[in-house]
Design a protein around this motif. Structure first.
Motif, mmCIF file in Angstrom:
data_model
loop_
_atom_site.group_PDB
_atom_site.id
_atom_site.type_symbol
_atom_site.label_atom_id
_atom_site.label_comp_id
_atom_site.label_asym_id
_atom_site.label_seq_id
_atom_site.Cartn_x
_atom_site.Cartn_y
_atom_site.Cartn_z
ATOM 1 N N GLU A 28 0.841 -1.257 -0.040
ATOM 2 C CA GLU A 28 0.048 -0.191 -0.038
ATOM 3 C C GLU A 28 0.811 1.277 -0.110
ATOM 4 O OE1 GLU A 28 -2.417 -0.039 3.577
ATOM 5 O OE2 GLU A 28 -3.405 -2.015 3.146
ATOM 6 N N LYS A 29 1.194 1.947 -1.271
ATOM 7 C CA LYS A 29 1.842 3.290 -1.090
ATOM 8 C C LYS A 29 3.212 2.822 -0.474
ATOM 9 C CE LYS A 29 -2.167 6.024 -1.271
ATOM 10 N NZ LYS A 29 -2.965 6.975 -0.760
ATOM 11 N N SER A 30 3.894 2.090 -1.069
ATOM 12 C CA SER A 30 5.501 1.965 -0.519
ATOM 13 C C SER A 30 5.382 1.335 0.639
ATOM 14 C CB SER A 30 6.065 3.164 -0.714
ATOM 15 O OG SER A 30 5.913 3.992 0.153
ATOM 16 N N ILE A 31 4.361 0.624 1.456
ATOM 17 C CA ILE A 31 4.271 0.348 2.870
ATOM 18 C C ILE A 31 3.960 -1.374 2.430
ATOM 19 C CG2 ILE A 31 3.265 -0.314 4.904
ATOM 20 C CD1 ILE A 31 2.251 2.574 4.868
ATOM 21 N N LYS A 32 4.947 -2.117 2.903
ATOM 22 C CA LYS A 32 5.010 -3.699 2.426
ATOM 23 C C LYS A 32 4.446 -4.303 3.759
ATOM 24 C CE LYS A 32 7.881 -7.441 1.304
ATOM 25 N NZ LYS A 32 9.312 -8.088 0.865
ATOM 26 N N LYS A 33 3.437 -5.270 4.004
ATOM 27 C CA LYS A 33 2.998 -6.254 5.055
ATOM 28 C C LYS A 33 3.339 -7.548 4.819
ATOM 29 C CE LYS A 33 -0.437 -2.730 6.368
ATOM 30 N NZ LYS A 33 -1.811 -2.412 6.522
ATOM 31 N N VAL A 34 3.747 -8.201 5.624
ATOM 32 C CA VAL A 34 3.859 -9.440 5.585
ATOM 33 C C VAL A 34 3.510 -10.128 6.692
ATOM 34 C CG1 VAL A 34 5.784 -11.499 5.483
ATOM 35 C CG2 VAL A 34 5.876 -9.364 4.136
ATOM 36 N N LEU A 35 2.555 -11.223 6.766
ATOM 37 C CA LEU A 35 1.848 -12.121 7.855
ATOM 38 C C LEU A 35 2.587 -13.341 7.690
ATOM 39 C CD1 LEU A 35 -0.183 -11.916 9.925
ATOM 40 C CD2 LEU A 35 -2.008 -12.925 7.976
ATOM 41 N N GLN A 36 3.069 -13.772 8.792
ATOM 42 C CA GLN A 36 4.007 -14.878 8.946
ATOM 43 C C GLN A 36 3.288 -15.820 10.209
ATOM 44 O OE1 GLN A 36 7.901 -14.545 9.207
ATOM 45 N NE2 GLN A 36 7.967 -13.417 7.336
ATOM 46 N N ARG A 37 3.307 -17.107 10.115
ATOM 47 C CA ARG A 37 2.907 -18.059 11.105
ATOM 48 C C ARG A 37 3.955 -18.925 11.360
ATOM 49 N NH1 ARG A 37 -2.707 -19.350 8.548
ATOM 50 N NH2 ARG A 37 -3.753 -17.344 9.286
ATOM 51 N N HIS A 38 3.938 -18.930 12.838
ATOM 52 C CA HIS A 38 5.153 -19.910 13.493
ATOM 53 C C HIS A 38 4.839 -20.919 14.453
ATOM 54 C CE1 HIS A 38 7.787 -16.608 12.174
ATOM 55 N NE2 HIS A 38 7.096 -15.756 12.512
ATOM 56 N N ARG A 39 5.585 -21.931 14.781
ATOM 57 C CA ARG A 39 5.216 -23.008 15.693
ATOM 58 C C ARG A 39 6.285 -23.249 16.431
ATOM 59 N NH1 ARG A 39 1.674 -27.681 13.706
ATOM 60 N NH2 ARG A 39 0.373 -26.062 13.878
ATOM 61 N N LEU A 40 6.366 -23.296 17.677
ATOM 62 C CA LEU A 40 7.608 -23.507 18.386
ATOM 63 C C LEU A 40 7.192 -24.595 19.539
ATOM 64 C CD1 LEU A 40 10.343 -22.831 19.129
ATOM 65 C CD2 LEU A 40 9.483 -21.064 20.685
ATOM 66 N N SER A 41 7.922 -25.527 19.613
ATOM 67 C CA SER A 41 7.547 -26.629 20.735
ATOM 68 C C SER A 41 8.914 -26.696 21.550
ATOM 69 C CB SER A 41 7.454 -28.117 20.017
ATOM 70 O OG SER A 41 6.357 -28.241 19.279
ATOM 71 N N GLY A 42 8.803 -27.031 22.690
ATOM 72 C CA GLY A 42 10.073 -27.075 23.668
ATOM 73 C C GLY A 42 9.509 -27.650 25.010
ATOM 74 N N ASN A 43 10.417 -27.555 26.023
ATOM 75 C CA ASN A 43 10.147 -27.816 27.420
ATOM 76 C C ASN A 43 11.251 -26.962 28.278
ATOM 77 O OD1 ASN A 43 12.761 -29.287 27.199
ATOM 78 N ND2 ASN A 43 11.561 -31.187 27.010
ATOM 79 N N CYS A 44 10.660 -26.656 29.400
ATOM 80 C CA CYS A 44 11.431 -25.842 30.279
ATOM 81 C C CYS A 44 11.446 -26.486 31.744
ATOM 82 C CB CYS A 44 10.670 -24.620 30.623
ATOM 83 S SG CYS A 44 11.660 -23.370 31.818
ATOM 84 N N HIS A 45 12.488 -27.465 31.788
ATOM 85 C CA HIS A 45 12.822 -28.398 32.761
ATOM 86 C C HIS A 45 11.410 -29.513 32.572
ATOM 87 C CE1 HIS A 45 15.895 -26.375 35.070
ATOM 88 N NE2 HIS A 45 15.635 -25.299 34.489
ATOM 89 N N MET A 46 10.792 -29.533 33.541
ATOM 90 C CA MET A 46 9.446 -30.379 33.621
ATOM 91 C C MET A 46 8.229 -30.157 32.879
ATOM 92 S SD MET A 46 9.637 -28.893 36.424
ATOM 93 C CE MET A 46 8.664 -27.962 37.668
ATOM 94 N N ILE A 47 8.237 -28.977 32.193
ATOM 95 C CA ILE A 47 6.756 -28.558 31.647
ATOM 96 C C ILE A 47 7.090 -28.465 30.219
ATOM 97 C CG2 ILE A 47 5.516 -26.745 31.314
ATOM 98 C CD1 ILE A 47 6.035 -25.869 34.347
ATOM 99 N N THR A 48 6.137 -29.367 29.571
ATOM 100 C CA THR A 48 6.188 -29.374 27.901
ATOM 101 C C THR A 48 5.354 -28.421 27.414
ATOM 102 O OG1 THR A 48 7.140 -31.805 27.945
ATOM 103 C CG2 THR A 48 6.134 -30.833 26.143
ATOM 104 N N PHE A 49 5.599 -27.617 26.317
ATOM 105 C CA PHE A 49 4.767 -26.707 25.770
ATOM 106 C C PHE A 49 4.981 -26.674 24.285
ATOM 107 C CE2 PHE A 49 8.698 -24.550 26.558
ATOM 108 C CZ PHE A 49 8.896 -23.812 25.474
#
Length: 196
Positions: free
Chosen positions: A3-24
């Protein structure tokens, strides 16, 4: 999209991991907006999925993080929460090993409460409830409370109201001595015969 020299990008991300004993798993969407001078990026959608765990304190916190779309707060607070859980577990385990006759951990070292029973005074019990709270802005802190379970006969003899003021006195003791020293002092006062 442009739009009039403005660029927009929509991105989707997925991240899996654990922090000690908690999985997320974290799923989020970012919108990057670029014009001639700068590039900005904002999270437009955030969904946090956690394995079913025994920490009820986390579910409300996760909902707040999702609502605010605050990924940084989620990771910082989760890390701090886990550190406090580990500290509570080590502390409870230490006292159970040091005072096996007096300290009871019904749910094991991962419990959120510790029972202290007097070996010489049957029926007299103190319960330390150690919650780990997460404030609205993500600050994590311990909250310890003392509950008393005293036989009715002993309550009738308590003319100075010591049992009734015990929870407030315990909070004061925590402020003066810190967590471990306050717990040690409480256990020793209840188990004096064992320490002579």
């Amino acid at each position: 999209m442009t739009e009039k020299s403005i660029k927009k990008v929509l991105q989707r991300h997925r991240l899996s991991g654990n922090c000690h004993m908690i999985t997320f798993q974290v799923e989020f969407q970012t919108l990057e907006v670029q014009n001639k001078e700068n590039l900005s990026s904002v999270i437009t959608d955030l969904n946090i999925i956690m394995e079913p765990i025994a920490y009820s304190e986390l579910s409300e916190f996760v909902s707040r993080a999702e609502e605010r779309r605050d990924l940084l707060m989620f990771f910082r607070s989760l890390h701090s929460f886990v550190k406090w859980c580990e500290y509570r577990k080590r502390t409870f385990k230490h006292f159970k090993e040091k005072y096996p006759e007096a300290v009871l951990l019904s749910e094991g070292a991962s419990s959120s409460y510790m029972r202290i029973r007097s070996p010489s005074q049957p029926g007299f019990e103190l319960v330390i409830v150690w919650k780990i709270e997460i404030e609205d802005r993500g600050k994590v802190f311990p909250k310890l409370d003392l509950l008393t379970n005293v036989p009715q006969q002993a309550l009738e003899l308590d003319r100075n109201g010591v049992v009734g003021t015990a929870p407030l006195s315990f909070r004061t003791l925590l402020g003066v001595l810190g967590i471990e020293a306050a717990l040690e002092s409480l256990i020793r006062s209840l188990c004096t015969e064992n320490n002579n």
